[in-house]
Motif scaffolding. Sequence first.
Motif, short mmCIF file in Angstrom:
data_model
loop_
_atom_site.label_atom_id
_atom_site.label_comp_id
_atom_site.label_asym_id
_atom_site.label_seq_id
_atom_site.Cartn_x
_atom_site.Cartn_y
_atom_site.Cartn_z
N MET A 131 -22.11 1.45 15.89
CA MET A 131 -22.94 0.94 14.78
C MET A 131 -23.55 -0.41 15.15
O MET A 131 -22.84 -1.33 15.55
CB MET A 131 -22.08 0.75 13.52
N LEU A 132 -24.87 -0.46 15.01
CA LEU A 132 -25.57 -1.74 15.16
C LEU A 132 -26.04 -2.14 13.78
O LEU A 132 -26.65 -1.32 13.08
CB LEU A 132 -26.78 -1.60 16.10
N GLU A 133 -25.79 -3.37 13.43
CA GLU A 133 -26.10 -3.76 12.05
C GLU A 133 -26.67 -5.17 12.01
O GLU A 133 -26.14 -6.08 12.67
CB GLU A 133 -24.79 -3.71 11.25
N LEU A 134 -27.75 -5.33 11.25
CA LEU A 134 -28.30 -6.67 11.01
C LEU A 134 -27.83 -7.14 9.65
O LEU A 134 -27.91 -6.38 8.68
CB LEU A 134 -29.83 -6.63 11.04
N ASN A 148 -12.54 -0.89 17.88
CA ASN A 148 -11.21 -0.48 17.42
C ASN A 148 -11.19 1.05 17.32
O ASN A 148 -12.14 1.71 17.77
CB ASN A 148 -10.83 -1.17 16.10
N ALA A 149 -10.16 1.58 16.71
CA ALA A 149 -10.02 3.04 16.69
C ALA A 149 -11.20 3.71 15.99
O ALA A 149 -11.53 4.87 16.26
CB ALA A 149 -8.71 3.42 16.00
N ALA A 150 -11.86 2.96 15.11
CA ALA A 150 -12.99 3.54 14.37
C ALA A 150 -14.25 3.60 15.23
O ALA A 150 -15.20 4.29 14.88
CB ALA A 150 -13.25 2.71 13.12
N GLY A 151 -14.30 2.85 16.32
CA GLY A 151 -15.49 2.87 17.17
C GLY A 151 -15.97 1.47 17.50
O GLY A 151 -15.19 0.52 17.53
N ILE A 152 -17.28 1.38 17.74
CA ILE A 152 -17.89 0.12 18.19
C ILE A 152 -18.83 -0.37 17.10
O ILE A 152 -19.68 0.39 16.63
CB ILE A 152 -18.70 0.36 19.48
N HIS A 153 -18.70 -1.62 16.76
CA HIS A 153 -19.52 -2.17 15.68
C HIS A 153 -20.08 -3.51 16.13
O HIS A 153 -19.32 -4.43 16.43
CB HIS A 153 -18.63 -2.33 14.44
N ILE A 154 -21.40 -3.59 16.22
CA ILE A 154 -22.03 -4.87 16.59
C ILE A 154 -22.86 -5.34 15.41
O ILE A 154 -23.69 -4.58 14.89
CB ILE A 154 -22.94 -4.73 17.83
N THR A 155 -22.63 -6.57 14.99
CA THR A 155 -23.45 -7.14 13.91
C THR A 155 -24.12 -8.41 14.41
O THR A 155 -23.59 -9.12 15.27
CB THR A 155 -22.62 -7.51 12.66
#
Length: 636
Positions: free
Chosen positions: A88-91, A109-116
């Motif tokens: 997930m890429l998030e602004l 984490n276990a849920a995946g990759i999250h970049i904000t």
Amino acid sequence: MKRCLLLISLLLSQHLFSQSGSKEISIIPEPMSMIREDGVYQLPRTITLSAPSTPELEQVISMLRESLMRPTGYVVTRQQNKGKSDLMLELKTGEKERLGDEGYELQVNAAGIHITAYQPAGLFYGIQTLLQLLPAEIESHEKRSRINWVIPFVKITDKPRFAWRGLMFDVARHFFTKQDVEKFIDDMVRYKYNLLHLHLTDDEGWRIEIKGLPRLTEIGAWNVKKTGYFGTFPKPAADEPKNYGGFYTQDDIRELVAYAKARFVNILPEIDVPGHSLAAVVAYPELSCTPAANTYQVRSGEEIMDWSHGAPPIALVDNTLCPANEKVYDFLDKVMTQVAELFPFEYIHVGGDECPKNYWEKTEAIKELMQREGLKSMEEVQSYFEKRLEKIVESKGKKFMGWDEILEGGLAPSAAVMSWRGMKGGIEAARMKHNVVMSPTTFAYLDYMQGDPIVEPRIYASLRLNKAYEFEPVPEGVDPRYIIGGQANLWTEQVYNMRHAEYMVWPRGFAIAETLWSPKEKKDWPRFFSKVEAQFARYDIAEKKYAPSMYDPIFSAVRTADSSLLITLGKESEKLDIYYSFDNSFPDRFYPKYTQPILAPKEAVMLKVVTYEGKKQVGRIIAMPLAELKARVGKK
Ligand code: ACM
């Protein structure tokens, strides 16, 4: 059954990750804050990706998909809905304060990759970090099977220390194609550089098309190909073909600017005047103070300056534009109009360095100018030129920047200074409240040799990786608000091709990147050395070139009372063991290990050395003739 397989593969990958020795996370430049957590995330074969739909991000996303899909062979599918995705890429508009325009937060984490991030640039830098968290094979140009595509659980919060994180590429001394420059940009953004300074003009070539001044690129972009030690070549005969060089058309420039922009890089154009201008003078001799200019040739690496008296040099041919000639200002107006239109960046760099004055001293028109304007020295003549040029640059809506020589003889208040002759000019300029980019030879000159001249392509000075890593752009007692950043410079007199350009930039480019991005207190030389080695593994897979010079010993020698040669072998890291021979054979780790200064046997003629880490040879074998060491002792 599927779920069971997934579980087994997850457990296996965690096991492998902890066994692989790569548990230590290795990111250059070091993030501001990084918390490692237990566990790894396994990339699924179909990676769902969600990201905002903004024009700025479309190219970023396609680059990310390409980076992930090519080596893994996995599929990345874009999810339009806001549901859960693997990546997930998030602004977030609320993150302005915490992350700024270039910062990001990356959580795996276990849920995946999250970049904000607050801005797209932040997401782009988060992606660069993500790529370094993946196994080194992510750098492969081909699909790699049997790789566990796992990412350690981690939470990273990161933003840069400096807004100006520059690399300079001299495309004038040797011409590099548009594709070369694009490759340069690709490599630099991996380490979060955001500014490419293009040195577009010099004595050896004018590299940018200027409409209405066709001779700049018809004549000024071409010289005679010479190979060997630049600066020592004989002057070409008049009939030798001048077919070596090239230039960027205005369309090329627009494409480069767009290519850079898509990667959040600004391009700073440099038109180096009034010195370093032989190519322009050859194209338009009427810009010179010297009538003989109409017999000059674009430089092909022959000697044109006498440096034996220090700076400024004595010119053997007049490579300057004439400050007393109104045509020069008309010319510069034309050039700056087009440069300003082509490059959206706020600054134009006008050079100003190493301008010889000996021809000016002989010129009647300069004497008249001095009398008319009340100028007392040649420095003031240059200062007069710079002030007029600054007005031209500002009239095009741009800010004026030059090398630190522009300080001599007075400087207009809004000018910015790039300090190259050490930090001194930058300190002085910052005290005078000018914006400063620190780019000192002492730490940031990438054309200098990285190791011993016995192995490196020879140039007149050295800058080893450990010294480059010591770069601190904000000197004691200087208001940091005026130090807008720093930059490393690749001059290319001795750089004939792109592979060698890579050799010269990396790994010192890693060191400067960490200085410019990471918090000062995060810098740690032993850790950085190991991180560089992790990057080398990536470069090997990517087939990018780098210098292994940090493994080479630092040779020094003295004569003992009985005239024997006592040799000291220094090293950049305590991890390294050096083995040596004096019998001309090739040492390995079963040879004597260097532990203290060694006496050369009386009849020996050659010292050979090699560097290991444990059982692994890391350095190249270096053959050092003892006659060379003796000559160096003699010189002291
Ligand atoms: C320079 O290195 N002459 C700026």
